[in-house]
Every structure is written in structure tokens, then in C-alpha cells.
Motif scaffolding. Sequence first.
Motif, PDB file in Angstrom:
ATOM      1  N   PHE B 316       0.814  -1.214   0.000  1.00 11.53           N
ATOM      2  CA  PHE B 316       0.000   0.000   0.000  1.00 11.53           C
ATOM      3  C   PHE B 316       0.851   1.269   0.000  1.00 11.53           C
ATOM      4  CE2 PHE B 316      -3.875  -2.379   1.290  1.00 11.53           C
ATOM      5  CZ  PHE B 316      -4.711  -1.832   0.349  1.00 11.53           C
ATOM      6  N   THR B 317       1.997   1.219   0.677  1.00 10.09           N
ATOM      7  CA  THR B 317       2.802   2.445   0.769  1.00 10.09           C
ATOM      8  C   THR B 317       3.776   2.596  -0.399  1.00 10.09           C
ATOM      9  OG1 THR B 317       4.348   1.271   2.192  1.00 10.09           O
ATOM     10  CG2 THR B 317       2.715   2.638   3.285  1.00 10.09           C
ATOM     11  N   PHE B 321      -0.664  -1.114  -5.180  1.00 10.68           N
ATOM     12  CA  PHE B 321      -2.114  -1.094  -5.399  1.00 10.68           C
ATOM     13  C   PHE B 321      -2.594   0.293  -5.820  1.00 10.68           C
ATOM     14  CE2 PHE B 321      -2.035  -4.415  -1.857  1.00 10.68           C
ATOM     15  CZ  PHE B 321      -1.991  -5.461  -2.752  1.00 10.68           C
ATOM     16  N   VAL B 322      -2.113   1.296  -5.110  1.00 15.90           N
ATOM     17  CA  VAL B 322      -2.575   2.667  -5.347  1.00 15.90           C
ATOM     18  C   VAL B 322      -1.457   3.404  -6.094  1.00 15.90           C
ATOM     19  CG1 VAL B 322      -3.399   4.743  -4.191  1.00 15.90           C
ATOM     20  CG2 VAL B 322      -3.717   2.527  -3.120  1.00 15.90           C
ATOM     21  N   LEU B 326      -0.641   9.291  -5.570  1.00 17.60           N
ATOM     22  CA  LEU B 326      -1.676   9.504  -4.550  1.00 17.60           C
ATOM     23  C   LEU B 326      -1.119   9.361  -3.142  1.00 17.60           C
ATOM     24  CD1 LEU B 326      -4.755   7.547  -5.926  1.00 17.60           C
ATOM     25  CD2 LEU B 326      -4.043   9.865  -6.380  1.00 17.60           C
ATOM     26  N   ILE B 327       0.061   8.768  -3.038  1.00 17.43           N
ATOM     27  CA  ILE B 327       0.626   8.513  -1.706  1.00 17.43           C
ATOM     28  C   ILE B 327       1.424   9.732  -1.264  1.00 17.43           C
ATOM     29  CG2 ILE B 327       2.173   7.012  -0.383  1.00 17.43           C
ATOM     30  CD1 ILE B 327       1.362   4.828  -2.484  1.00 17.43           C
TER      31      ILE B 327
END
Lengths: 407, 393
Positions: B316-317, B321-322, B326-327
Amino acid sequence: MFRHITKYKTLALVKDHSSLFWTLFFPLVLVTVFHLAMSGMFSSDTYRFDPVTVAVVTGDAKQEEIKAFDTFLDYVGVPGTPDENDGPLKVDTDPQNAYIIYIKAEPEEARVLLDKNQVYAFVEVGETVTMTAKNILNSSNSLNGSVLRSLLERYTQIKNTMNSIENLVTSGAIRPGRDFEERIRKAFESDTGLHEEDQGTKKGDVLIYFFALLGYLSIFPMAGSISSVAELEANQSSRAARSWLAPYPMWKRFFAEITPNVVLYSILIVIIYYYLGVLGVDLGPRTGYILVLLLLGTLTGIFMGTAVGSLFKGSTGIKTALGIGLPLVLGFFSGMMASEIRKLVKNSIPFLQKINPVSLVAEGLYSLYNYSTLDRYFDIVIRLSIFLVIAIVLTIIGLRRSNYESI
Amino acid sequence: MRAFKLYFKVMRGSLATILTYIGIFVVIANFVINAQLPSKEADLKIAEPKITVFDADESPVSKAFTAYLTEHAEIVELEDTEIAINDALFDGETYYVIRIPQDFGKQMLDPERNDAELNAQGSIYVHLSIVSAQLVERYNQTFQVYKQAFGGSIPAEQLENTLDLIRTDLQAEVSTRAFLSGETYKITLLGTSFNNTFYILIALLTSVIGSTLIAMENQSVKNRDLVSGIPERQRTFGIFLATLLFSVVLWVFLIVFMYTQLGFDLLTDTRSLWLIGVSFVHMVAVLAVANFFITLMRNKGALNFFSTVFSLAVSFTSGVFVPLELIQAPVQKVASFMPTVWAVKANNAIVHMPEQAPDYSFVWQAMGIMTLMTVAFLCLTLVLRKSRQRSFA
């Protein structure tokens, strides 16, 4: 006997510091990481519009076409310059309400700008307008294309309208007055009278990641309850074999074993909900309904675990893998890792969407956030309850009348 | 070689986990890749607006407006309820809902006005709301232009003709073309798929190698090996070799599976080979990191939790996935102590690499950082094992 088993199961849970730490630590860490990773989502370019960068190639276009297109560019965009570090076009002035940032370029220069991703597309102006862009799989690429094509269509349509009006004037159907041109120009700039409402839906759409996460965390106790069943089946653990010697009904032992799990995970899901609030994720004002849904989801997760644990008589390896993997897969299909997957599943396998408990919890939370009525919420609660009953029935089927030929 | 063989014997106990994870990956990857595979590579992929219209006016003007919308967007029929509308907006079945109120036609024709009241509700996709609003704006402006051309009001006998003219004027189209059509879209899809394999690799390597390694490091097993005359150094080498072999086999399987889905012809593209290179370096780095944490932890009960937390947190970080953009920057900085974020950044750089003057310096840099991480974590693991051996002695 019931109280005795419940008491010792609770003590066993609490005194196994390592497992207890991970049981509590895992969801809280996951929520924290998730929040850190997703907090940039609200300013994402999927949900926010940034002007589209374009290289304009006039090439062999007629002088009047170039002039008309220049007027159009002034109306919809602002000029930009190439970034020295090969980044996207930089804006010379504040873009404010501009739709595009443009640079005029020779054909070869425009191709290089596009190749280096400094512009989204290049546009060739002439008799027809042609737009060339890269086919890239990312969130905003095809959306930018949609906006740019729409703008370019507008340019072509204005030309058509002007030609049609010219024809009407020539045919005598229209007699232009003194301020004809000024009135036409003002009409081209008129507003629409369009009122856009936003009832918080957009924020709810971003929150779907958190709804799916809560759905996943409510089903996640599955892994713990799978191992609880192993404590009941005499052929799966020495403790179960010993407790079988006691003349006590299986179903009572089952509920005595499972009750501490239900209590522990129910407390945990409530803590997670309030922890999200502390992190600043607002899931809406209907706390009571939200907690009921989350607790129902937790019960469903626990009994899904007992169903898997009692029906699959295979090795603990498979059960453990299923206990960890299944909630993750269900979370993935409900959009926890990418919201687009949820839509893909809904379009391709709608049945899966309807029976996926993680999706049900996520959609229930979404409906509480967005809808003024509770119809959808109760519909989801009923579906989840049916799922829970099925899981309990499967558990009973799996546990009843077990015969152990060799312990 | 005894430790090497023993390692695989112990690993048989994790066969169920390996098969479950791989099975899940195969099903999900197959579903996701096939759902996103382009039908025709030459066409430029552009999101099309989907609009729902509720016409309470039913006048000739509102009907002509609806007919115009039908020609320029996909019209989605919906039940007029809050739930149906919000569900459709949420699920992307429609992106824009327009309500044409009564008197819309009257207001459009009113010489005193240059607009008419309309209500709309957009979805989260702001771009498509903009496009839909532009469709409305265009119609209104063109209508007002004709109204002004007729001197402020359209004569009743001219209305039908004018509505036809407006529709004809608004039928203009722009030709679209995909740049360097080749396999660009497939390469970006391949890059995304490579990113997704990182999660499976992290999850499997930590859980499978972890459980095997913890079993191998059980003191009685270790004592048995050591009294049989196998030096500790040889044992460590055997274990490391076995973990590397397992990781390579797993990695090859994942890569081959992806290419069976996307086509082996992609191997002719240089970018595809770079993606494979980055993926290999990342796999070795993840192996080193996993080895270190498992040596540090040594608790089999906590391994499943650790594996799930570690794989999800890193994924996730790190932008698995993203999308990375966006992080938030501080999170990315923390994540940059793990190899995955470098691999994701390198993959993104590769798939967006200019074809005319490609510059792979950042990719080399990312691979260099991942290699340094491998060496650092390997050294830390060896130091940890050595210190444990001493404390035991």
C-alpha cells in the motif's frame, strides 16, 4: 462446564501474548498504513481536473483557420512552456479556469513532446482537426482524452454554426441587424443555467476504500475461528482429543469455544471504528447502524471460519491459507486494493458481488453514508444475516456426528 | 547439500499455502488482465460520457435536446429514485444525471433569457462531468446563437427546422489517433501486472520462507544438523541457496503466467526486458529483507500476521495497489527504505519511457539501490545469525 470452557478459552486467548498482540496490532497497523496511503486520494487527478497539456500543430493550415483556432485557444486555454527537466508543460500564467495548457510546435517537435510525456496530446489543425495521444493505462489518461476531444468538437461545431448562419443570411431567412455580430458573440458566451448538486456522493466514492477495509477487517476473524474448530475436532489437536473424553455435548463445547472469539473481535471492530474517527476518517453520523453492521460482519467472519474449519478435514496448512487468503480475496473483489476492481466484478460477475460479505459490509456503510433512507441498509443487513445463517448451518453440518477412527 | 535438501522437505508443509496464494493470483490476474486487454490497439482509448436524462418538460425543445444527447453520449435509463441514481453514479453505470424541469422549452425560447434552468448531478469522475456539462453548454449556446440570429426569438414556423439545424451543426467530429500504437497499452498493462506480482512475491516469500526457516532454526533440528558434522557456514549457505532457488522458481512461474495472458510477443519490446530485470532484482531484494525480518522474529505463531501486515503495508505504501502520486510524500519517504517502492518507480519510468531517446539512468539507479539493500539486509542477517550462534554457544 460451559462457563468453565469459556473462562479457560478466554484465559488462553489473553495469556497468549504473542497472538493477542498480533490480533490487536494487525488491524490497527493496517488501518494506519491504509490511512497514510489513501489520504492523498481526495486530491487525486482522477477526482480533480487539471488542465490538459497539448501541443498545437498548425502546419499547412490556412491563415483564417489558424486565426480562428488561436481565438478558440485563448478562450479555453493558457500558453505553456516545456519544462527544463522534461516534465509536463509549465504554465506561464495562472491557469485558473483554463481547460488546456498549450504550446505551438512544429510536427516533429510535437511528436517529441508527446513521446517524452511532456504533453498529453498533439492537435493538428486543418480542414479537419486531428488529436493524437498515447494509449496509456492510468487513471486520468482516457479521461483527459474525453475532455480534449469535447473541446475540439466545440471548435468544429462553432465553425459549422457560423457557416449555417451565413447560409441563412444568404438565403434571406435571416436579416442581420446593426448589432448582429455582437449579439451572436454574446450568445456563444452565454451560460447554461445548469445547477450541479453534490450531496456528498463524491466523498463517499473515495471513502469506499475505507468501507472495503472495514468490511475486510470484520471478516478477518475467520482465520482465528478456523483454529478454534481445530480445538474441537479430536483428530486435529490433542486438547480436543482430551476434552472429548468429558461427557459434554459438542454444540455446547462449540459455543463455549467461540464465545470469547466473538467478544474479542467485537471489541476489536468497535475500537477500529473509533480509531478511524481519531485518524480523521468521517464515516457519517449513523454510528449505531454502522456498529450493528460491523458486528454482524464480524459474526459472519467468525462463522465463515468455523464453516471452513469444520467442512474441510484437510491439513491445517490449507485451512490457515484459506483463513488468511479468503478475506483478502474478498477484500480485493470489493475494491479494497483498487475501486475499479469492484466495478469490473459488478459488470462481469454480478453474483459474486451480491454474496461477497466484504462487499455487503462496504455497501452497507456506503448506503448509510449517502442515502437518507435506510431501505438499502436493511436489505444488506438481511442478505448478510442470510449469509450468517448459512455459515452457521454449514458449521453444524461439518461438526455433527464426527467419527474418529484413529486419534 | 543436506541443509539444502532438508529445506525443501520442510517446505512441503507449506505446499497448501503456496498453492492457495498462487491459485488466488492466477484467478485474479487472469480476470483483471483480460478485463483490461484492449480490443484494438490502433484506437485511442477515450472515456465516453454516460448520461441519464429525466425529462419533465417533454416539449419539442427538450425532446430535441435529449435526442442530441443521445447522439453524443451513451444514454442510461434509470429508475428515478435516490438509491437507483446514487448507485448508478457510484458504480459508474452513469456519470451524469440531468433533470429537465417543466417549462424548459419555454425558458429556452424566452426572448428575455439566454439560458434555461437545468439540474444535474455528477459522479466522482470530474472529467466526465466536465464533458457532460460541455455537451449541455454547447446545445444551449448554439440554440441561443440561432435565437439571436432570428432577432431574439425563433419564429414558431422555423422552430422545427432550427432544431434540425442545431443538431446538424453539433454533429461535428474530431478524428483521434493513438501515438506509436505498437504495444504501448499492453506494456503499461504489463507494468501494472509486474507491480501486482510484487505483492504476491512479498506475501509468499515472507510466509513460506518464513515458516520453513523458523522450522529449520528450531534448536533441536539445528543441533541435529550440527552434531552430524555440517559446519554452520555450510548450513547457512545451503539454506540461502534453497530460499533463492525457491524464489527464482516462483518468480519464473509468475512471469511466465503474465506473458501467457498478455502475449509472449511482448518479449521483443526492450521495455519488457527491462521490466523483467527490475522484477528479478526486486525479488532478490525482497528475499533478503524477508530473511532478515524472519531471522529477527523467529516466532512461528506470529508469522502469518506478520506476513499479512508486512506484505499489505509495503504494497500500500509503495504504489503496488494505489498509484504512487496519490501517496503522500512522507509515506513514500518511509517506504523508500524498502525495495518495492524503487521497483514500482522504475517500472513506471520504463513504461513511460520515450521511444526516440530512451534514458534508463533512473532504472539503473533504482536497481542499484535495490542491490545495495540486498547486500545490506544479507549482511545484517548474517551478523544476526552469527550473534545468535555465539549467544547459544
